[in-house]
Enzyme design. Structure first.
Site, PDB file in Angstrom:
ATOM      1  N   LYS A  81       0.837  -0.770   0.168  1.00  0.00           N
ATOM      2  CA  LYS A  81       0.296   0.003  -0.117  1.00  0.00           C
ATOM      3  C   LYS A  81       0.689   1.603  -0.067  1.00  0.00           C
ATOM      4  O   LYS A  81       2.282   1.362   0.712  1.00  0.00           O
ATOM      5  CB  LYS A  81      -1.240  -0.428   1.204  1.00  0.00           C
ATOM      6  CG  LYS A  81      -1.653   0.721   1.279  1.00  0.00           C
ATOM      7  CD  LYS A  81      -3.773   1.262   2.404  1.00  0.00           C
ATOM      8  CE  LYS A  81      -4.481   1.983   2.737  1.00  0.00           C
ATOM      9  NZ  LYS A  81      -5.175   2.283   3.921  1.00  0.00           N
ATOM     10  N   SER A 162      -9.669   2.203   2.127  1.00  0.00           N
ATOM     11  CA  SER A 162      -8.345   2.591   1.875  1.00  0.00           C
ATOM     12  C   SER A 162      -8.162   1.560   1.249  1.00  0.00           C
ATOM     13  O   SER A 162      -6.234   2.312   0.668  1.00  0.00           O
ATOM     14  CB  SER A 162      -8.413   4.103   3.233  1.00  0.00           C
ATOM     15  OG  SER A 162      -7.186   2.642   4.096  1.00  0.00           O
ATOM     16  N   SER A 186     -10.507  -0.664   7.149  1.00  0.00           N
ATOM     17  CA  SER A 186      -9.949  -0.232   5.361  1.00  0.00           C
ATOM     18  C   SER A 186      -8.831  -1.247   5.244  1.00  0.00           C
ATOM     19  O   SER A 186      -8.404  -1.688   3.964  1.00  0.00           O
ATOM     20  CB  SER A 186      -8.132   0.192   5.589  1.00  0.00           C
ATOM     21  OG  SER A 186      -9.670   1.274   5.904  1.00  0.00           O
TER      22      SER A 186
END
Length: 499
Positions: A81, A162, A186
């Site tokens: 990420k 996210s 998330s």
């Protein structure tokens, strides 16, 4: 020819037999990123490719040829990420144009552990900018640097959460596995929406050092993969104590766990599971999938207690959002103070940067949440400490712990998300139902795993298992037994729309 969808152990077996090399895998995944992410269905799940990935893979292949294999992740391409530092030629930006130019001088500890285990850091994934915390009406998967991530199952549907890019890339077979990060939902919500497995571990098992977080009591990184077996393999590499993150001292106080040892098809036999009915929405499709899953759990030998009350905390309730307002400012200031390569030096400069570049940074929604956060006090203010204490009481003592003790439960189950993925809407923002079960374990800091349970009109639905602190291995075992029996996951078909 596209790479097949294989597990980490299957790829290791293939490389051991010299049928494939790590360089082959990198070449194949880069081709799939070019065909599916940058072109074709244009998923936009990858924000940046590691220019050194092939060189790293070739070096790992040479190690293998010399008889040195670091472990189960040797040569396996993994996506990270974009809020997680990598000390290489890739940036860390949390999806924000304000951080373009930010090269980390050190790997995040979780990245270092993956490299030591032999993983190839293939790319950074797109994400909801600043962990979904910039606006009061954000759009999941959108960032000013990466654009809008799309759900590979139905392209006009939200990838959710996210860690949306990590989930979409993993679902679309653009990597073997990925790493996401979560403050509330998330990891598990995008896992559910994209039809993969997502693990939010007990806070303190995986170091947060080098990760741009939101609120420290709840922040954690976690693995995302297409099967539970790969989650266990990733957990073995990621979990461990780190003096740079004091919360991980819990790892020193407990025996080392081999998560792969929990991969037993009979793991659910005799398990006592509570059904958190308050996490169900009125969506008949999701409810139908989860009711079928509950019957499957019974067939696998689980004792089902229905219903139980796991928590009264609503998803993103007022008190949790206030905690995030305190936390996002403190976390961003802390991160920027140690990363001088960023274009902005603190939270106030970030807000001003966004205002100056509003056409590019805020074409669809603003930074109302940032503005609210700027008015908050410090992380150690009395009000903030009170909120933290109250949230933990509601999630632990009067929530999960109470339910587990009252009903003598091993774990709690619920739909991960209140409904299948909604349509992407950059104008109005996300249409999230106030249901699903991410909030209780997120606020408590307890483990939570989401595993594919079925589909509603070609849209995946996930089943969640969550429970007490440090029961991660037990939950992995339950999820594995369910997955092996039900086999609900299927590869995405990149459908244009679904009415």
């Amino acid at each position: 020819m596209p790479l097949p969808e294989l597990s980490i152990s299957d790829w290791q077996d293939a490389m051991a037999r010299e049928k494939w090399t790590s360089a082959d895998l990198v070449e194949g995944f880069l081709a799939q990123i070019a065909a599916l992410d940058s072109a074709g269905p244009c998923l936009r799940s990858v924000i940046e490719i590691n220019p050194d990935a092939m060189q790293i893979a070739e070096a790992l292949d040479q190690e293998r040829q010399a008889g040195a294999v670091r472990g189960p992740l040797h040569g396996i391409p993994v996506i990270i990420k974009d809020s997680i530092d990598t000390a290489d030629r890739m940036l860390t930006t949390a999806g924000s144009l304000a951080l373009v130019g930010n090269h980390a001088s050190q790997d995040a500890t979780c990245v270092r552990r993956l490299r030591e285990a032999g993983a190839v850091i293939l790319a950074k994934s797109n994400m909801s900018e600043w962990g979904y915390m910039r606006s009061t009406r954000p759009c999941s998967g959108w960032s000013s640097r990466g654009g809008q991530t799309r759900n590979p199952h139905v392209l006009d549907r939200s990838p959710l959460g996210s860690s949306s890019g990590s989930a979409a890339a993993t679902a679309a077979n653009l990597c073997v596995a990925s790493v996401g990060a979560e403050v509330d939902g998330s990891i598990v919500r995008p896992a559910s929406a994209n039809g993969i497995v997502g693990m939010k571990p007990t806070v303190g098992l995986i170091s947060r050092y080098g990760i741009i977080g939101v609120a420290e009591p709840q922040d954690t990184a976690g693995p995302m993969a297409r099967c539970v077996e790969d989650i266990a393999t990733m957990m073995n590499a990621l979990v461990g104590a780190d003096p740079k993150d004091p919360t991980t001292s819990r790892c020193n106080a407990r025996p080392m766990v081999n998560y792969r040892k929990m991969l037993r098809p009979d793991a659910l036999a005799g398990a006592r599971l509570g059904v958190a009915r308050e996490c169900f929405s009125g969506h008949e499709g999701t409810k139908g999938v989860i009711e079928t899953a509950i019957r499957a759990l019974r067939d696998l030998g689980a004792d089902i207690v229905d219903p139980v009350q796991a928590s009264e905390l609503p998803f993103f309730g007022p008190m949790e959002l206030e905690l995030f307002q305190y936390g996002v400012r403190a976390n961003i200031n802390r991160y920027l103070s140690t990363h001088p390569g960023a274009q902005v030096r603190d939270f106030d400069e970030l807000i001003e940067f966004n205002n100056r570049h509003a056409a590019d940074v805020m074409p669809y929604f603003g930074q109302e949440f940032f503005e609210l956060a700027r008015e908050k006090g410090h992380w150690d203010d009395e009000r903030c400490l009170h909120i933290q204490s109250e949230l933990r009481r509601l999630a632990r003592d009067d929530g999960i712990d109470k339910a587990l003790e009252k009903h003598r439960l091993d774990a709690i189950i619920a739909p991960t998300e209140g409904s299948p993925a909604f349509a992407i809407d950059t104008v109005v923002g996300d249409h999230i139902l106030p249901f699903g079960c991410s909030t209780p374990p997120a606020v408590a800091g307890y483990p939570h795993i989401s595993v594919p349970a079925g589909f509603v009109n070609d849209l995946p639905v996930g089943l969640s298992f969550f429970g007490a602190a440090d029961e991660d291995a037990k939950l992995i075992g339950y999820a594995f037994a369910f997955e092996q029996a039900v086999q609900a996951r299927r590869a995405p078909r990149f459908l244009a729309t679904k009415s």
